[in-house]
Design an enzyme around this catalytic site. Structure first.
Site, PDB file in Angstrom:
ATOM      1  N   LYS A 129      -9.858   0.199  -2.629  1.00  0.00           N
ATOM      2  CA  LYS A 129     -10.007  -0.018  -1.200  1.00  0.00           C
ATOM      3  C   LYS A 129     -10.417   1.292  -0.579  1.00  0.00           C
ATOM      4  CE  LYS A 129      -6.955  -0.946   2.850  1.00  0.00           C
ATOM      5  NZ  LYS A 129      -5.707  -1.754   3.070  1.00  0.00           N
ATOM      6  N   ASP A 132       0.940  -1.208   0.056  1.00  0.00           N
ATOM      7  CA  ASP A 132       0.000   0.081  -0.141  1.00  0.00           C
ATOM      8  C   ASP A 132       0.812   1.243  -0.021  1.00  0.00           C
ATOM      9  OD1 ASP A 132      -1.784  -2.200   0.643  1.00  0.00           O
ATOM     10  OD2 ASP A 132      -3.141  -0.866   1.806  1.00  0.00           O
ATOM     11  N   LYS A 162      -6.614   3.307  -3.591  1.00  0.00           N
ATOM     12  CA  LYS A 162      -7.121   3.373  -2.129  1.00  0.00           C
ATOM     13  C   LYS A 162      -7.322   4.576  -1.967  1.00  0.00           C
ATOM     14  CE  LYS A 162      -5.621   2.210   2.487  1.00  0.00           C
ATOM     15  NZ  LYS A 162      -4.515   1.592   3.183  1.00  0.00           N
TER      16      LYS A 162
END
Length: 307
Positions: free
Chosen positions: A243, A144, A207
């Site tokens: 996400k 991430d 995300k």
């Protein structure tokens, strides 16, 4: 003395989209008004658990705490409730090896790590790339990363693209989730173009946020990103994951997000391979609602282990 002119932003090929703020916010609000039948609600809650990245990102994280998180991710609730494993555990790079040691090599739960100078991303690119390579070598399945917000906000979209592409290459076999930190991007237009850059640069997921900045995930921002994913799929045939991280704290909200994903992208995205929740406080509320649906009464939150 002549004033020193500010550097001009590099020109890029990214078209600047315009997001209809009124329409996005009205449509996002409409998803919160959907009626969900009891049987569909239980299935949706279990699906939400399977999409959760159980997360611990604190300075006091220890190997024991990470092992505890992994245990909960593998079996969030007693087997009799039929609750699936979570999608992943998300930890700092130094904790990857402990998560991998506990989960083993064939676990249904992935190991995700916030490499690349999380949460600010304010470290040299070579440092971020080395951190990414080490994270993958230690056993991370997913990285991430945070984008370079100063570069984005000063108009240097080409630099943002180049850095994401470099991190993607450093990931090797690991999947890359690109964190936009939407609370710092200010406008829906910025969120839309950042989404496009992240996808074109090779991100496997986009995300919303780190969870360290407010506002984090919101339904309108998430809708803008989902529509970017939809349009990218229509243009390329490539499915990009999404996400939503930060700010989603209860099961009712989680179900609203699943409705929004289904109505924007379709059933193909209702899978942990293409949609995730960043979960640190969400999981226990969802588990409590599952027990209520099965048993007919609530258990105290004290009944559930901390995430």
């Amino acid at each position: 003395m002549n004033a020193i002119a500010a550097p001009k932003p590099r020109q890029t090929g990214f078209a600047l989209p315009t997001v209809d703020q009124v329409m996005v916010e009205e449509r996002a609000a409409s998803f919160t008004k959907r009626s969900i039948k009891a049987s569909a609600k239980l299935a949706g809650l279990k699906l939400a658990v399977s999409m959760m990245d159980l997360t611990t990102l604190e300075g006091k994280d220890t190997p024991g705490k990470v092992a505890y998180l992994c245990r909960k991710a593998l079996q969030p609730l007693e087997a009799k409730y039929g609750v699936p494993s979570c999608g992943a555990v998300c930890v700092y790079p130094n904790m990857i090896k402990y998560a991998r040691r506990f989960l083993g090599d064939n676990s249904p739960v992935k190991v995700a790590s916030v490499a690349t100078g999380f949460p600010s991303g304010q470290t040299p690119l070579r440092t971020r790339l080395e951190e990414t390579r080490r994270a993958v070598a230690d056993g991370a399945d997913e990285i991430d990363m945070v984008i370079n917000r100063p570069a984005f906000l000063t108009g240097d979209h080409a630099l943002v693209f180049d850095e994401i592409a470099a991190v993607k290459e450093a990931c090797g076999p690991a999947h890359l989730k690109v964190i936009l930190e939407t609370g710092e991007l200010v406008t829906y237009d910025n969120v839309r173009i950042a989404s496009q850059i992240a996808m074109e640069a090779g991100g496997d997921f986009i995300k919303t946020s780190t969870g360290k900045v407010s506002p984090a995930a919101t339904m309108p921002v998430t809708l803008v990103m989902l529509e970017a994913i939809r349009d990218y799929f229509y243009a390329t045939g490539i499915r990009i994951g999404m996400k939503a991280g930060g700010g989603i704290r209860n099961s009712k909200q989680a179900l609203h997000y699943l409705v929004m994903v289904r109505e924007t992208l379709g059933d193909d995205w209702l899978t942990p391979e293409l949609f995730r929740f960043g979960a640190s406080t969400l999981v226990n509320d969802v588990l409590m609602q599952i027990v209520k649906a099965v048993e007919g009464n609530y258990q105290s939150l004290d009944y559930f282990s901390l995430p």
